[in-house]
Scaffold this active site. Sequence first.
Site, short mmCIF file in Angstrom:
data_model
loop_
_atom_site.label_atom_id
_atom_site.label_comp_id
_atom_site.label_asym_id
_atom_site.label_seq_id
_atom_site.Cartn_x
_atom_site.Cartn_y
_atom_site.Cartn_z
N SER A 57 -9.70 1.50 2.78
CA SER A 57 -8.87 2.35 1.94
C SER A 57 -7.79 1.58 1.18
O SER A 57 -7.20 2.11 0.25
CB SER A 57 -8.18 3.43 2.80
OG SER A 57 -7.33 2.83 3.77
N LYS B 59 0.85 -1.19 0.00
CA LYS B 59 0.00 0.00 0.00
C LYS B 59 0.88 1.24 0.00
O LYS B 59 1.92 1.28 0.68
CB LYS B 59 -0.90 -0.03 1.24
CG LYS B 59 -1.96 1.07 1.31
CD LYS B 59 -2.86 0.86 2.52
CE LYS B 59 -3.95 1.91 2.62
NZ LYS B 59 -4.83 1.69 3.80
N SER C 36 -9.80 -0.92 7.00
CA SER C 36 -9.29 -0.73 5.64
C SER C 36 -8.59 -1.92 5.01
O SER C 36 -8.24 -1.86 3.84
CB SER C 36 -8.36 0.47 5.58
OG SER C 36 -9.11 1.64 5.47
N1 GLN Z 1 -13.12 3.44 6.34
C1 GLN Z 1 -12.54 3.90 7.58
C2 GLN Z 1 -12.28 5.38 7.51
O1 GLN Z 1 -12.57 5.96 6.50
C3 GLN Z 1 -11.32 3.12 7.90
C4 GLN Z 1 -10.09 3.60 7.25
C5 GLN Z 1 -8.89 2.77 7.55
O2 GLN Z 1 -8.99 1.68 8.16
N2 GLN Z 1 -7.74 3.28 7.17
O3 GLN Z 1 -11.81 5.98 8.44
#
Ligand code: GLN
Length: 474
Positions: A136, A61, A160
């Site tokens: 994400s 990532k 994410s």
């Molecule tokens: N979808 C969650 C957010 O937008 C989690 C993001 C993540 O785990 N980096 O904060």
Amino acid sequence: MNASISISEKISEFLKNVEQHSDLNAFITINSELDSLAAISDERIAAGLARPLEGVTVAVKDNISIKGMQLTCGSKILNGFQPLYNATVVELLTDAGALMVAKTNMDEFAMGSSNETSYFGPVRNPHNKQCVPGGSSGGSAVAVAAGICDVALGSDTGGSIRQPAAFCGVYGFKPTYGRVSRYGLTAFASSLDQIGIFSNNITDMRNVFRVIAKHDKFDSTSHVNAAFNEDANTNGNANTNGNANGNANTEPLAEIRVGKLAEKYLVGCAPEIISAYNAMLQDMVQRGCVVEEVLLPNIETWIPTYFILATAEASSNLARFDGVRYGNRVGDGTSDFITDSRTDGFGEEVKRRIMLGTYVLSSGYYDAYYKKAQQARRLISNAYATMFTTVDVLALPTTPTTAFPIGDKTADVVSMWLSDLYTVSANIAGIPAISIPYGKDGKGLPIGLQLQSAMFTDEMLLDVAEQITLACAT
Ligand code: GLN
């Protein structure tokens, strides 16, 4: 991981696949030194000196640092930034012979659930290109789901890794907080962030986890007992089966106690996800598990607690992107260039989070929001700890729905945030959690189900997930 071809051939396959799947937009940067790295792996294999992950292709990532490869975090503000050192996970994997083949597309600064907030454009779901892959870490999930890489690294602050794994039909594992070093991971919400793994099977997952679970003096939150425990078995006790190579215990799931959610907690879940959830619990009963309903008294506090804590920490962590030290600068270095650089460099979702986080930390509202969220965090962790005295594993959906169409939720931020309902609590409590692929819905989109367990029982969780998979396959 296919052992029948040379690593050099595997890399040319990889590069062809990247081309062929370019419409998925899963990658931001491809490693330009792959040919020479593959040649080294082939030489080692020929000399009988193969390391544990020799030639395994890993997509990383783009918020995890690889020396000499641009790191963007999916943001314009970092476009072109060259990090000066490797993240600890990258060092460990490279030393074990793995090849860091590419940096993957992601929601900007890991803020999002759909991969639509990336400066580099949305990522597409390989099961239906009109749908999001989740976020994400969407690019990492897609890299594995489309068979482009063996495994991928992501970061999970509130889901994410697990949510995109569910949307793309692969495994996604968030280890216990502190078991995998965060050194070299760009911080979003430091007390919740955890690096984890995407894979197509539990064997690959376990092999990678064995390498990256390690205490690291460069991360002050790294745990001294972070290392993989070869002796842990499905009961979390010493392995008495003489399984010398530390592979999965293939015994049935006898005596594993599984917590299930009461029906009221599943309101809002798609019917096909509820059916899959019930089928998994049924499988578990048939394989000797004891399944019982558990109480999670504070489920309605999970999302507000997460978004207050995560935005508060993000507003502080992102203060370093000022146009001076990293990446994109707007203007000539005089007047309002910090404001101008941040205004130009950050996208809408990141700005929203910085403003919300600044607000909840401001002196007039600190007690009402941030302090209260910290208190709620303690109650959530306590509720989990109490629950794990009566069950070994909590089973729950990963997501309330399967992948949604691109653009469907961008206008409604709250509905996007609510899609993290079942994932954020594992980060709040610091516990391990895994999403496993469990069939598909009527539209052919993957369904992911989640297992969580007490801190430091990650090995047991992987064993249980492996057994469930066997059940699903039969
Ligand atoms: N979808 C969650 C957010 O937008 C989690 C993001 C993540 O785990 N980096 O904060």
